[in-house]
Write an enzyme that holds these catalytic residues in place. Structure first.
Site, PDB file in Angstrom:
ATOM      1  CE1 TYR A  78     -12.861   3.426  -9.868  1.00 18.09           C
ATOM      2  CE2 TYR A  78     -14.945   2.897 -10.578  1.00 18.09           C
ATOM      3  CZ  TYR A  78     -13.874   2.636  -9.743  1.00 18.09           C
ATOM      4  OH  TYR A  78     -14.176   1.484  -8.841  1.00 18.09           O
ATOM      5  CG  ASP A  97      -2.021   0.900   1.038  1.00 13.92           C
ATOM      6  OD1 ASP A  97      -3.392   0.367   0.780  1.00 13.92           O
ATOM      7  OD2 ASP A  97      -1.992   2.120   0.926  1.00 13.92           O
ATOM      8  CG  ASP A 157       2.839   5.262  -6.687  1.00 13.20           C
ATOM      9  OD1 ASP A 157       1.867   4.247  -7.081  1.00 13.20           O
ATOM     10  OD2 ASP A 157       2.847   6.561  -7.163  1.00 13.20           O
ATOM     11  CE  LYS A 165     -11.537   0.036 -10.624  1.00 14.79           C
ATOM     12  NZ  LYS A 165     -10.384  -0.727  -9.835  1.00 14.79           N
TER      13      LYS A 165
HETATM   14  N1  LIG Z   1     -15.760   1.122  -2.634  1.00 16.97           N
HETATM   15  C1  LIG Z   1     -16.478   0.947  -3.348  1.00 16.97           C
HETATM   16  O1  LIG Z   1     -17.754   1.184  -3.447  1.00 16.97           O
HETATM   17  C2  LIG Z   1     -15.838   0.094  -4.693  1.00 16.97           C
HETATM   18  C3  LIG Z   1     -16.904  -0.336  -5.888  1.00 16.97           C
HETATM   19  C4  LIG Z   1     -16.365  -0.893  -6.838  1.00 16.97           C
HETATM   20  C5  LIG Z   1     -14.993  -1.116  -6.983  1.00 16.97           C
HETATM   21  N2  LIG Z   1     -13.866  -0.658  -6.278  1.00 16.97           N
HETATM   22  C6  LIG Z   1     -12.693  -0.966  -6.084  1.00 16.97           C
HETATM   23  O2  LIG Z   1     -12.032  -1.555  -4.966  1.00 16.97           O
HETATM   24  C7  LIG Z   1     -10.784  -1.457  -4.713  1.00 16.97           C
HETATM   25  C8  LIG Z   1     -10.632  -0.878  -3.461  1.00 16.97           C
HETATM   26  O3  LIG Z   1     -10.966   0.176  -3.107  1.00 16.97           O
HETATM   27  P1  LIG Z   1     -11.825   0.643  -1.689  1.00 16.97           P
HETATM   28  O4  LIG Z   1     -13.205   0.976  -1.846  1.00 16.97           O
HETATM   29  O5  LIG Z   1     -11.259  -0.700  -0.728  1.00 16.97           O
HETATM   30  O6  LIG Z   1     -10.838   1.837  -1.531  1.00 16.97           O
HETATM   31  P2  LIG Z   1     -10.055   2.257   0.044  1.00 16.97           P
HETATM   32  O7  LIG Z   1      -9.622   3.768  -0.468  1.00 16.97           O
HETATM   33  O8  LIG Z   1     -10.490   2.098   1.082  1.00 16.97           O
HETATM   34  O9  LIG Z   1      -8.451   1.313  -0.406  1.00 16.97           O
HETATM   35  C9  LIG Z   1      -7.616   1.695  -1.322  1.00 16.97           C
HETATM   36  C10 LIG Z   1      -6.260   1.391  -0.994  1.00 16.97           C
HETATM   37  O10 LIG Z   1      -5.416   1.443  -2.190  1.00 16.97           O
HETATM   38  C11 LIG Z   1      -4.204   2.383  -1.739  1.00 16.97           C
HETATM   39  N3  LIG Z   1      -3.598   2.695  -3.002  1.00 16.97           N
HETATM   40  C12 LIG Z   1      -4.164   3.723  -3.569  1.00 16.97           C
HETATM   41  N4  LIG Z   1      -3.328   4.375  -4.620  1.00 16.97           N
HETATM   42  C13 LIG Z   1      -2.289   3.413  -4.238  1.00 16.97           C
HETATM   43  C14 LIG Z   1      -1.010   3.205  -5.016  1.00 16.97           C
HETATM   44  N5  LIG Z   1      -0.513   4.210  -6.079  1.00 16.97           N
HETATM   45  N6  LIG Z   1      -0.074   2.421  -4.441  1.00 16.97           N
HETATM   46  C15 LIG Z   1      -0.276   1.422  -3.420  1.00 16.97           C
HETATM   47  N7  LIG Z   1      -1.646   1.620  -2.818  1.00 16.97           N
HETATM   48  C16 LIG Z   1      -2.271   2.507  -3.279  1.00 16.97           C
HETATM   49  C17 LIG Z   1      -4.907   3.174  -0.797  1.00 16.97           C
HETATM   50  O11 LIG Z   1      -3.817   3.738  -0.019  1.00 16.97           O
HETATM   51  C18 LIG Z   1      -6.104   2.560  -0.036  1.00 16.97           C
HETATM   52  O12 LIG Z   1      -5.232   2.021   1.213  1.00 16.97           O
HETATM   53  C19 LIG Z   1     -10.519  -0.313  -5.887  1.00 16.97           C
HETATM   54  O13 LIG Z   1      -9.857  -0.957  -7.194  1.00 16.97           O
HETATM   55  C20 LIG Z   1     -11.737   0.292  -6.202  1.00 16.97           C
HETATM   56  O14 LIG Z   1     -11.701   0.923  -7.552  1.00 16.97           O
HETATM   57  C21 LIG Z   1     -14.452   0.008  -4.854  1.00 16.97           C
END
Ligand SMILES: NC(=O)c1ccc[n+]([C@@H]2O[C@H](COP(=O)([O-])OP(=O)(O)OC[C@H]3O[C@@H](n4cnc5c(N)ncnc54)[C@H](O)[C@@H]3O)[C@@H](O)[C@H]2O)c1
Length: 272
Positions: free
Chosen positions: A176, A62, A86, A180
């Site tokens: 986005y 992360d 990153d 995706k």
């Molecule tokens: N939450 C929703 O409703 C939802 C819906 C559809 C898809 N998603 C997808 O689920 C996945 C996880 O998202 P989430 O909702 O748990 O979000 P979140 O923000 O809670 O977690 C995402 C994590 O990714 C890390 N991150 C971001 N950029 C980074 C980078 N460059 N390098 C390393 N780490 C990085 C962040 O620090 C964070 O800890 C994502 O791909 C998101 O697009 C989420």
């Protein structure tokens, strides 16, 4: 319009998340080394914890060192190896692969960011680049580095986290949504390419899930067009643990014979 988190958007639209009790499967990941990106929050964190509770060693990647350190501190009994950086940079990719120590049984590409719901004529180049760098390029780079290890082993499971926005045009902005759909394409292409070599590639497409992901209604047009559609159709938001249940199924050997699937984990939203 104010910037607000997706959690709040989903909560505004649908109210609180579902209640669901996770039941672990003892030893399902015993002896396995599994990389999880985005492991310091939300769906990635729930996935990392589920795998570790089921006996796996998790290389937890992360960008947030602080939240990774907290995760390890709060779960001292679990085999979590934090790698901060990153994930879109080759430097972090190399550090993650090195932390795995030469063998990777499975990879969960979870890290991702949202956009601001902007349609194509309102896209900001910086946001477009950032969304594609993290959601698509980072996923490609880490997978590119891991696949040779899996090919040597003749086995491996990769799960990419797509989105409802990888299945339809009404769940996010243009950047986005396009990113995706790219994740879905990468998943299917890799499933075809590497299936005969013993590797499985699948994606999970989450519906609304309560996490820390940041989004904002940065477009009046989007708010007017998508707001009512979402209000009418979005199901009760899921917990991150519910998404981890879907992801770990595909990561584990229980997913045997599943390759190239895009599993909607969305309470039925995509069936509408
Ligand atoms: N939450 C929703 O409703 C939802 C819906 C559809 C898809 N998603 C997808 O689920 C996945 C996880 O998202 P989430 O909702 O748990 O979000 P979140 O923000 O809670 O977690 C995402 C994590 O990714 C890390 N991150 C971001 N950029 C980074 C980078 N460059 N390098 C390393 N780490 C990085 C962040 O620090 C964070 O800890 C994502 O791909 C998101 O697009 C989420």
């Amino acid at each position: 319009m104010d910037s607000t988190s997706t959690s709040n958007i989903w909560k505004d639209i649908m109210g609180n998340e579902a209640t669901w009790q996770e039941t672990t499967t003892g030893g399902r990941f015993a002896g396995k080394i599994i990389i999880v990106t985005g492991a310091a929050s939300g769906i990635g964190q729930a996935t990392a914890l589920r795998i570790a509770k089921e006996g796996g060693r998790v290389i937890a990647a992360d960008i947030s060192k602080e939240r990774l350190d907290a995760l390890v501190e709060e779960n001292k009994g679990l085999d979590l190896v934090p790698v901060a950086g990153d994930i879109s940079t080759e430097e972090t990719v190399a550090a993650v692969v090195a932390a795995a120590g030469g063998r990777v049984d499975a990879l969960a590409n979870v890290a991702g960011i949202m956009d601001n719901f902007a349609p194509i004529h309102e896209i900001d180049d910086d946001l477009w680049d950032r969304v594609f760098r993290i959601n698509v390029t980072a996923l490609m780079r880490l997978t590119r580095a891991v696949v040779p290890l899996m090919l040597d082993a003749g086995t491996g499971s990769v799960v990419n986290v797509a989105s409802e926005a990888g299945l339809r045009g009404s769940a996010a902005g243009a950047a986005y949504t396009a990113s995706k759909h790219a994740v879905v394409g990468l998943t299917k292409n890799s499933a075809v390419m590497y299936g005969p070599k013993g590797l499985r590639f699948n994606a999970v497409a989450p519906g609304p899930t309560i996490t820390n992901i940041v989004a904002n209604w940065g477009s009046q047009l989007a708010a007017e067009r998508l707001g009512p559609l979402m209000q009418a159709t979005v199901p009760t938001p899921a917990t991150a643990a519910q998404l981890a249940a879907s992801i770990t199924f595909l990561l584990s050997d229980d997913g045997t014979n599943v390759n190239g699937a895009i599993l909607a984990s969305d309470g039925g939203w995509s069936a509408l």
